[in-house]
Design a protein around this motif. Sequence first.
Motif, short mmCIF file in Angstrom:
data_model
loop_
_atom_site.label_atom_id
_atom_site.label_comp_id
_atom_site.label_asym_id
_atom_site.label_seq_id
_atom_site.Cartn_x
_atom_site.Cartn_y
_atom_site.Cartn_z
N SER A 162 0.85 -1.20 -0.19
CA SER A 162 -0.04 0.17 -0.10
C SER A 162 0.83 1.20 -0.05
O SER A 162 0.41 2.30 -0.59
N TYR A 201 -16.31 -8.45 -5.91
CA TYR A 201 -16.17 -7.42 -4.66
C TYR A 201 -16.07 -6.17 -5.30
O TYR A 201 -16.67 -5.11 -4.69
N ILE A 202 -15.77 -5.95 -6.34
CA ILE A 202 -15.88 -4.69 -7.29
C ILE A 202 -17.31 -4.38 -7.59
O ILE A 202 -17.71 -3.14 -7.40
N ALA A 206 -19.34 -3.21 -4.62
CA ALA A 206 -18.66 -1.84 -4.25
C ALA A 206 -19.75 -0.61 -4.57
O ALA A 206 -20.13 0.21 -4.07
N TYR A 244 -6.20 -1.64 -4.00
CA TYR A 244 -7.88 -2.59 -3.89
C TYR A 244 -6.95 -4.17 -4.13
O TYR A 244 -7.25 -4.93 -3.24
N ASN A 284 -4.63 -5.41 -1.20
CA ASN A 284 -5.50 -5.61 0.26
C ASN A 284 -6.47 -6.80 0.00
O ASN A 284 -7.01 -7.07 0.91
N THR A 339 -13.29 -6.72 2.25
CA THR A 339 -13.16 -5.33 1.65
C THR A 339 -13.00 -4.44 2.43
O THR A 339 -12.92 -2.99 2.11
N ALA A 382 -9.41 -2.56 1.50
CA ALA A 382 -9.48 -2.66 0.24
C ALA A 382 -10.34 -1.84 -0.44
O ALA A 382 -9.64 -1.19 -1.51
N TYR A 383 -11.56 -1.51 -0.03
CA TYR A 383 -12.30 -0.47 -0.86
C TYR A 383 -11.78 0.88 -0.63
O TYR A 383 -12.33 1.70 -1.46
N GLY A 403 -9.15 2.02 -2.15
CA GLY A 403 -8.42 2.38 -3.42
C GLY A 403 -9.74 2.56 -4.37
O GLY A 403 -9.51 3.46 -5.13
N ILE A 404 -10.94 1.83 -3.96
CA ILE A 404 -11.91 1.94 -4.91
C ILE A 404 -12.58 3.58 -4.94
O ILE A 404 -13.04 4.31 -5.68
#
Length: 678
Positions: free
Chosen positions: A234, A300-301, A304, A365, A368, A388, A391-392, A394-395
Amino acid sequence: MSGNNKKYKKPQPGVKKAPVKQTPVLKKPGGDPASNLRLGLLAGIAIITFICYSYSLHNQFTNWDDGLYVDTNPYIKNLTPENWKMILFHNITNNYYHPITMITIAMNYHFGKMDPFGYYLTNIIFHVFNTCLMFFLVLMLLKEMEKKGYGLMQGKEWLAALGALCFGLHPMHVESVSWLAERKDVMYCFFYFLGLMSYVKYIKEDKIKWMVYVVILYLCSLASKPLAVVFPFSLFAIDILLKRTEWKKILIEKSPFFLISLGGGIWAWHAQKASGAVASFHTFSIFERLIFASYGFSMYIAKAFAPLHLCSYYPYPALNADNTLPIIYDLLPLVALLIVAIPLYLSYRAGENYFRVVIFGLAFYLFNVVFVLQFVSSGPAIMAERYTYIAYFGIFFMVVYFVQQLWQRVPTSHVPVQAGMGLFVCILGYLCYDRTQVWHSTETLWRDVIRKYPLRVETAYKNLGNFYAERNQMDSAYNNYNILAEIQSKDAGVYSNLANIYGLRKQFGKALIYYSKALKLDSNSFDAYLDRAITYSMMDSFELSFKDYNHAYRMDPKSEKLLENRSYTYLSAKQYAKSLDDYNQLIKINPDVPFYYFNRGIAESNLGNPKGALADFMYAIKSDPKNGNWLFDISVVYQQLKNYTNALDYALKAKQAGYPLADSYIQGLRDKVLAPGK
């Protein structure tokens, strides 16, 4: 200089000019508008996030791993030096080494015992903290991006608030907050975000103290959940976003982090493998693993942006009749590739700044979630919403940046952008609050899974059956276990639980058949040995009972449930010395259970130690002063001590509390009080 007749006088050597008085600048009432805006937004973010999770304050503990952390965890219940040593230096839950997380749970137990309120309040508070940290982290990155040539970022505070609310209210994060066992998520994120913020400060100021803070915070994050091993990656993503180019320096900076990550990763791998959470690499083919990883990455994406059909347990895909995956799954690696390739291509065409933001967002994302994408299976489900949690970021950061660019470059988009983002946040808040209700109890949790994946998740039926069995709703428990038996489950626990029901129904023959089936499936099933031991004790087959108890004891000598049942069976079998030993162990493990003291008192009384028995009885009775059985036993001990006045007093209290005490017993005590010499 026309119009100015004054001559310039050169200052004399050694003569100081008089200081010029400067008029003080008066601040407008209310302080700095930017600071006020930040404080207002932070307060709003914190309040909204807390409200959306407030239902979780009414949650019960679930039977999905919560027991490992609280109910059956002996180390948090009595904070002796030995138990502190176990918490700090050992994997006491047999799945992760996360001492900081366990310290917070131990503190919850110390102050609230088994009341769930404090545990869930702690989870929510840390989630609110993390949401506020998200606000500051986005704000810091946007400010640094301005200095690195990304151009002016208008409305940075509002953009940071948008990112924070997406994080704080996203229903995919409910699992990490409303499930006690996932305390580790909110804890490791807290230190993770603080570490990232310190790293941005290091880039800004180039002072070694900030890098020291980064290392310390990384270690704290790692000690909260081993998934923090990806933290150095990261940092690399931030290097790309902030256009750092001194790659030699960057690699040297990261070397300590990678050494720590390597050690932490190896430890976490072995811990997961030892607990059975890592499947054999031969269970699935390489291509199947690639499909599962692509499925998780893509879903996961997708969730989101469209968090629909959420579930606490996502089973692996149902196979065709020939044990192959449906053909549509073969396309998933291509889908995952396109999800990455298309944004990268479009942003590359749009310019370097866009390209760097997309690389940062997708890399953050991916870094992670990479270890939980089931390429190496690390659990019984194909995906889990809790993965998530960090990780989220980044999104959401990409969303924030491109919303800002749209706002700034297309003035006519202001109203649609405001309306769209406002509506999206409102939808997230509604779905978040609704999702917290699913985690209210064991029953609501597993019924939701069964509704969404009927006959697909054995764990749901088994745990729901366990829930009903604990509440003596045996018909409901039997129905859930029997469903699994009919589909020929390979889970030994299913047959052990069915055997328990037959045992409670006094159908001991059927019970023993199912125990044998459970032990045939798993010869090291602790629960099967323990449950069969309890059933043997109900049959008064004490020799067989103690054989199974002792077998289970060798597997887990610290099990409170085992010691609680074995000690009582020793009492029933009149083996008082052994019962006393077990109750001594129980009280050392958990000193807060009154009936442990009372039953120890019974053993002491029968071993000829009425003074010790009385001390235990008096300690226990404080928790239930109207317990007729206990009051009568205290009367008996006082009689053993020839203190007939107190014996009579407690006998009368026992009768008043409803204990069926013979009048002759009371009259006998009265006679001895009135004629003490006889």
